[in-house]
Design an enzyme around this catalytic site. Structure first.
Site, PDB file in Angstrom:
ATOM      1  N   GLU A 171       0.838  -1.197   0.000  1.00  0.00           N
ATOM      2  CA  GLU A 171       0.000   0.000   0.000  1.00  0.00           C
ATOM      3  C   GLU A 171       0.875   1.250   0.000  1.00  0.00           C
ATOM      4  OE1 GLU A 171      -2.806  -0.012   3.215  1.00  0.00           O
ATOM      5  OE2 GLU A 171      -3.521  -2.040   2.769  1.00  0.00           O
ATOM      6  N   HIS A 214      -1.942   3.439   8.622  1.00  0.00           N
ATOM      7  CA  HIS A 214      -2.937   2.388   8.442  1.00  0.00           C
ATOM      8  C   HIS A 214      -2.379   1.174   9.171  1.00  0.00           C
ATOM      9  CE1 HIS A 214      -5.204  -0.644   5.670  1.00  0.00           C
ATOM     10  NE2 HIS A 214      -5.773  -0.507   6.859  1.00  0.00           N
TER      11      HIS A 214
END
Length: 572
Positions: free
Chosen positions: A105, A159
């Site tokens: 990501e 995250h």
């Protein structure tokens, strides 16, 4: 000496007044948003892209998480689409691809380059390999819009890995300490999908989360909030501030884009399984400028106007939504008779929902009031612009007794963020008599749009209206009143924790949730009165005026007048 101080403060405000207004009425609006599995597949769906573009344009800075695109073309494409819709207002930063597995990501920043510029950026050196997706830190500086104002802060996104959320949150202390070393700044914003709730962080686990019990870190999204689109009720996404940012931050909340854009559950899930979390940051220069404003106000109030403590002469004030007030209603003699008697009851009344393209109905009502007024009593009026995003536009109108008080200033609030369906028409009133404790005050009216997210956003937006009114009028004594649609199907019980005016002791609510302000068979407290400043101790008696029982009307006769009662209170 006093005239010199007053002159100095006046010159100061004349010089920096526009800067104060910008700093107060146009703070930075910042968001963190986990756009679930964001990549080429999501960017191929036009309806999803449209929603994403609209969401991004709400903010001055948004941090996108869960960017999964090995070709790294989806995020630049989103930025291009945002710029196509905003005339090139945004720039972007894309972090490196991170993750221990093949499903890597990136963190992506999209920001308004007119308002912010990056000074430094780097990926945190995770020597102990604590993070699945180590933060990509950016130091931002405000552009030089305000004299002497160069606010600067670090943004630390995360995250967190769901199964390792506690360890990663604890390691954010190290990331923060490292950011101080790297940038020399203690002012930081930490945010993102921390997976900080439900099965990932149990209730008993919080005692082991260092950021939660460490005073430098202020958490803005509470545990009871739900940041998920799905049927779960979890506060996964959080905003944490440190240093001077904490003193300048306000208005944290969740943007429920499904309600805002009228999306079904499935349409919302196509966008993401998370909502954006958001908050505002004032300019740090604001505190200096506001202090100067309040010094001027204090001197004016207590040195120039010592009669402030004279004998009380109460004013009776009301706010009344006269449903669809226009020529048709003015053509009904019995209705006009009741409206005239209601107006004559008050020294000052706000009329809402004036819908009359000809502009003749409201002046006609004031004329009828003056014809029926006792000898020596005269009423005058102020009416705002026609407001509304549809063809069904409305106006705010004030009717006041000229022997009791009069307007000294009025203006339409500049709604730079497009929050309001009908932006407030703010009026500063001052007593024309020498008696009475409260000499002057601002009246901030609002007829909120009757949809849940709109009503919440508009009530929250009143914070900015109030701050702006202080700068313009040099008083913090205000009445905020009107049909806020603040009950029943529009504002559910669990919605109240999202409404900042309700949870901020600065704002005193006079009309309780159990008061029925409607003439219908419903039991809803739509209409409210909120006081600030010295008005809190100088006003009393908030209640409805049940004109149906007072004048002996049937329900049908009352509904011809309005489906709302006036709400009223007394100012000493």
């Amino acid at each position: 000496m006093i005239p010199k101080i007053i002159l100095f403060c006046g010159l100061f405000l004349a010089t920096y007044g526009s800067s104060v207004e910008k700093a107060t009425s146009n703070p930075l609006f910042i968001s963190f948003f986990n756009v679930q599995v964001f990549g080429k597949s999501k960017m191929s769906k036009p309806d999803v892209v449209k929603v994403l573009v609209d969401i991004v344009q709400r903010y001055d800075l948004i941090v996108i998480q869960e960017i999964r695109d090995i070709d790294e073309i989806a995020f630049p494409q989103l930025v291009d689409d945002v710029n196509a819709a905003s005339n090139g207002a945004y720039s972007s930063i894309l972090g490196t691809r991170v993750g221990r597995t093949s499903s890597k990501e990136q963190y992506g920043y999209i920001y308004k380059h007119e308002r912010l510029q990056p000074v430094m950026q780097y990926e945190y050196n995770d020597r102990r390999d604590v993070f699945e997706r180590e933060p990509y830190v950016v130091m931002f500086q405000r552009t030089a819009q305000y004299p002497g104002d160069q606010d600067i802060f670090n943004v630390i996104p995360l995250h967190a890995k769901p199964d390792d959320a506690v360890n990663e949150m604890n390691a954010l202390v190290d990331v923060y300490d490292d950011s101080i070393t790297m940038t020399g700044l203690v002012d930081a914003i930490i945010g993102g999908d921390l997976n900080a709730d439900c099965s990932y962080v149990c209730s008993s686990c919080w005692s082991g989360v260092h950021l939660d019990d460490d005073p430098p870190f202020r958490w803005w999204i509470p545990n009871e909030d739900d940041t998920t689109v799905s049927t779960t009720d979890c506060a996964y996404d959080r905003i944490i501030t440190t240093g001077q940012v904490t003193n300048n931050a306000f208005g944290a909340g969740i943007f429920y884009y499904d309600n805002a854009y009228g999306l079904s559950y499935e349409e919302a899930k196509d966008v993401s399984d998370h909502y954006p979390v958001e908050f505002y940051i004032y300019s740090m220069m604001r505190h200096i400028l506001l202090l100067a404003s309040f010094i001027s106000l204090w001197i004016f109030t207590y040195a120039v106007c010592p009669e402030e403590n004279s004998v009380a002469d109460p004013l009776l004030v009301a706010a009344f939504n006269v449903r669809i007030f226009g020529k048709t209603k003015m053509g009904k003699r019995n209705v006009v008779k009741i409206l005239v008697q209601i107006v004559l009851r008050y020294d000052l009344i706000l009329i809402q929902e004036i819908r009359d393209i000809t502009g003749t109905a409201f002046p006609a009502l004031v004329q009828k009031v003056n014809e029926a007024a006792p000898p020596g009593v005269q009423y005058d009026m102020l009416i705002g612009e026609r407001e509304g995003r549809t063809s069904s536009k409305e106006q705010y109108g004030f009717i006041y007794r000229t022997d009791r008080l009069g307007p000294t200033m009025n203006y339409r609030y500049t709604d730079v963020r497009g929050t309001f369906e009908r932006p407030p028409f703010v009026v500063n009133f001052r007593r024309t008599t020498t008696t009475g404790v409260q000499k002057s005050f601002n009246f901030i009216p609002l007829h909120a749009k009757p949809s849940r997210q709109s009503a919440i956003n508009e009530m929250n937006g009143l914070e900015l209206v109030y701050g702006d009114s202080i700068i313009r009028t040099l008083t913090g004594d205000s009445v905020i009143a009107g049909d806020l649609n603040a009950d029943c199907a529009v504002i559910c019980k669990k919605c109240w924790n999202q409404i900042r005016l309700r949870n901020n002791p600065t704002y005193h609510w006079l009309i309780g949730d159990d008061v029925d302000t409607t003439t219908q068979n419903t039991n809803c407290s739509y209409d409210r009165i909120i006081l600030t400043g010295r008005m809190v101790s100088r006003a009393f008696g908030g209640k409805v005026f049940p004109f149906d029982s007072h004048f002996g009307l049937s329900q049908d006769q009352a509904l011809e007048v309005s489906d709302h009662y006036p709400v009223e209170f007394t100012i000493i």
